[in-house]
Enzyme design. Structure first.
Site, mmCIF file in Angstrom:
data_model
loop_
_atom_site.group_PDB
_atom_site.id
_atom_site.type_symbol
_atom_site.label_atom_id
_atom_site.label_comp_id
_atom_site.label_asym_id
_atom_site.label_seq_id
_atom_site.Cartn_x
_atom_site.Cartn_y
_atom_site.Cartn_z
ATOM 1 N N SER A 394 25.675 32.954 77.725
ATOM 2 C CA SER A 394 26.663 31.954 77.317
ATOM 3 C C SER A 394 26.021 30.883 76.440
ATOM 4 C CB SER A 394 27.333 31.357 78.561
ATOM 5 O OG SER A 394 28.454 30.591 78.215
ATOM 6 N N ASP A 524 36.305 38.512 78.450
ATOM 7 C CA ASP A 524 35.681 37.226 78.186
ATOM 8 C C ASP A 524 36.339 36.555 76.986
ATOM 9 O OD1 ASP A 524 33.985 35.088 77.829
ATOM 10 O OD2 ASP A 524 32.275 36.276 77.156
ATOM 11 N N HIS A 554 33.581 36.530 81.926
ATOM 12 C CA HIS A 554 32.476 35.676 81.493
ATOM 13 C C HIS A 554 31.649 35.251 82.706
ATOM 14 C CE1 HIS A 554 30.651 32.912 78.529
ATOM 15 N NE2 HIS A 554 30.517 32.079 79.553
#
Length: 592
Positions: A394, A524, A554
């Site tokens: 991320s 995601d 995610h």
């Protein structure tokens, strides 16, 4: 498949309409007939748009072997929901005497289908507005404004609450876990109230509240549980020291050096925080003068020193995720320990300063400094200095890319490769098809995503403190990297954009990257960030791989202990790091 699902939907709705029209006319039966008819109207709106997506979405895939993009994911979510609704209505049909309960359930389904229709209609608008084959249109601000406006006018409570989570995610426990925070007292008794409360909290969430929620795994009780359940390692040391500038050789010549500046933006000179994890104690890893705390007692450490292993040829430098606003290496410690054991190498995880207190470029400055420090002090980490891989998820994936861009711009050694899991490559409120998933995502709602991006880029702050941005300029700018302290007194606007959003970097800048291995997930909101970035790199001849795991949300790497499906998917990250570091794949028996 699409045709059959909608055919089944119309059939079930028609059966129920006929049944309720034959009953005594009451307010409830009339309500049911209207709801079933409304579902049919929505289905007639959705079916042709989804059919168009299915005819075109292969154009947006990375390649034929890696199908995945926002249009595919949105279609899958809607079809999954429609199938789920049909099955539930069938079960309710066996309880037709409970008309009031059925009407309430159908109101939830109808509301959810209406909100999904809004998002599919917006995706259709994107399909027609964006350039051919592109997932976003960089200069269309009107679409961005319309996207945010649509989100904040949606009624999303129908997606939340006990027994109401969309069935688009195979990991049902995620929805239960998110809902359980509200499943007490009056919220447990009233699912609709629970959903409304969740919507209210996420609609205008405070960043400090968000930090507290995401950092809940670092509380003493949960950290103790994580420690017990995680892989035991011989080295787990927190490193802390006040930074000093130092030099590194340029790759273009062995006689010239770059001075690596101390991170100073916003908070001035402050300690650099890192965590060293190693399955075995390796030669040089004592680090006595830099260690803040250690998970190993002095007696145990003396015993370990008797079995001191030789230095590793390989090192992973890790940047954690957390939306630039939360988490530390401690939050990610459980899977980092597993990585250290499975790879058999040391891992250095960087605890960079968080936003909004210290927004861009502070985190990037610290991560770049930590990477350079690891190159300079390799022997202290139990590393020979041969191979190094940057890894992050991320926000950490974004920092892996931007640290590498800065290393290339400064002319020093770049890492041998990058493993970026679901990285954020476009830090703007741009309406990508996959970001439409954030309108009903439990873990990463659009409002939360926007808060994180705004906090890091500084857009959420009314004003920035007047601090000098210490930054290495691109060598092509004509500035001598050996001149003065190679400090650029102010960060150029064009640099700021692509050091925040690497997707927007020009081709000649992206060509400075090492091989990039991206691991994305189909459910995601940042999926299209990965797909577009991988396609950009491939188009300019840069080595890149893209893996898309199906049915996962995610942040799935941190959930490996809760699901075998996630654990198996997370192994892709290990395989990609092995490729970068030229490590042998484990024998089949070892992976079981």
């Amino acid at each position: 498949m699409l045709y059959m699902i909608f055919k089944e939907l119309h059939s079930v709705m028609d059966d129920n309409i006929v049944f309720y029209k034959q009953q005594n006319s009451t307010e409830t039966t009339q309500r049911c007939v209207k709801l079933f008819s409304r579902v049919k109207d929505l289905a007639r709106l959705l079916e042709p748009m989804l059919k168009s997506f299915s005819e075109f979405y292969h154009v947006f895939d990375f390649d034929v072997d890696t199908p995945g993009n926002g249009y595919r994911s949105l279609t899958k979510v809607v079809l999954s929901f429609v199938h789920h609704m049909v099955e539930c209505v069938r079960r309710l049909s066996d309880q037709r005497f409970r008309k009031e309960r059925k009407a309430m359930k159908m109101e939830v389904y109808c509301s959810a289908l209406e909100q999904l229709s809004v998002m599919v209609s917006f995706a259709w608008r994107l399909l027609n507005a964006n350039p051919k084959g592109q997932l976003f249109f960089k200069d269309d601000q009107a679409l961005s404004v319309a996207f945010v406006d649509e989100y904040f006018h949606m009624k999303r409570a129908c997606f939340y609450g006990p027994n109401r989570a969309l069935p688009y995610c195979d990991l049902c426990f995620i929805g239960v876990a998110a809902g359980s925070l509200l499943s007490s007292g009056k919220y447990a008794m009233d699912p609709e109230l629970c959903g409304e409360k969740f919507e209210e909290i996420t609609k205008d969430i405070n960043v400090q509240l968000l930090k507290g929620f995401w950092n809940i795994t670092e509380t003493e009780a949960l950290a103790a549980i994580a420690k017990i359940s995680s892989v035991p390692v011989h080295v787990n040391k927190e490193i802390s020291f006040l930074p000093e500038s130092f030099t590194l050789p340029l790759t273009s010549t062995t006689s010239q050096y770059l001075t690596v500046p101390v991170p100073l933006t916003y908070s001035g000179r402050a300690p650099i925080q890192m965590r060293l994890i190693s399955h075995k104690l390796l030669e040089g890893q004592e680090l006595n003068n830099l260690v803040k705390s250690s998970g190993t007692s002095a007696k145990a450490e003396r015993k370990l020193k008797k079995d001191l292993a030789p230095k590793s040829k390989h090192l992973v430098v890790h940047f954690h995720g957390g939306g630039f606003v939360a988490h530390t290496s401690k939050s990610h410690e459980p899977y980092l320990k597993s990585w250290a054991r499975d790879l058999g190498i040391p891992i250095l995880s960087v605890d960079y300063s968080l936003s909004p207190e210290t927004p861009f470029p502070r985190a990037l400055e610290e991560c770049f400094y930590a990477y350079c420090w690891a190159l300079k002090n390799c022997s202290m980490l139990g590393w020979t200095g041969d191979y190094v891989c940057l890894a992050g998820d991320s926000a950490g994936g974004n920092l892996c890319l931007t640290v590498s861009l800065r290393a290339a711009a400064c002319g020093i050694r770049i890492p041998d490769g990058i493993m970026a899991a679901y990285p954020a490559t476009l830090l703007k409120a741009t309406p990508l098809p996959s970001r439409l998933l954030a309108t009903f995502d439990l873990l990463l709602p659009l409002s939360v995503l926007m808060k994180c991006l705004g906090a890091y880029t500084g857009k959420a702050k009314l004003e920035k403190p007047e601090m000098t941005c210490y930054f290495c300029p691109p060598l092509s700018s004509g500035l001598d990297p050996l001149n003065s302290n190679i400090i650029h007194p102010q960060l150029d606007n064009s640099l700021e954009e692509y050091y925040q959003s690497p997707l927007l970097a020009p081709d000649h800048v992206l060509k400075g990257l090492p091989p990039v291995h991206i691991v994305a997930c189909s459910l995601d909101p940042l999926l299209d960030d990965s797909v577009m970035f991988a396609k950009r790199l491939r188009a300019i001849g840069q080595p890149v791989t893209l893996s898309i795991v199906e049915g996962l949300p995610h942040g799935f790497i941190g959930l490996a202990k809760f699901s075998k499906e996630v654990k198996d998917s997370a192994k892709i990250c290990l395989d990609r790091m092995r490729e970068v570091l030229h490590l042998q794949q484990p024998a089949q028996s070892e992976t079981k």
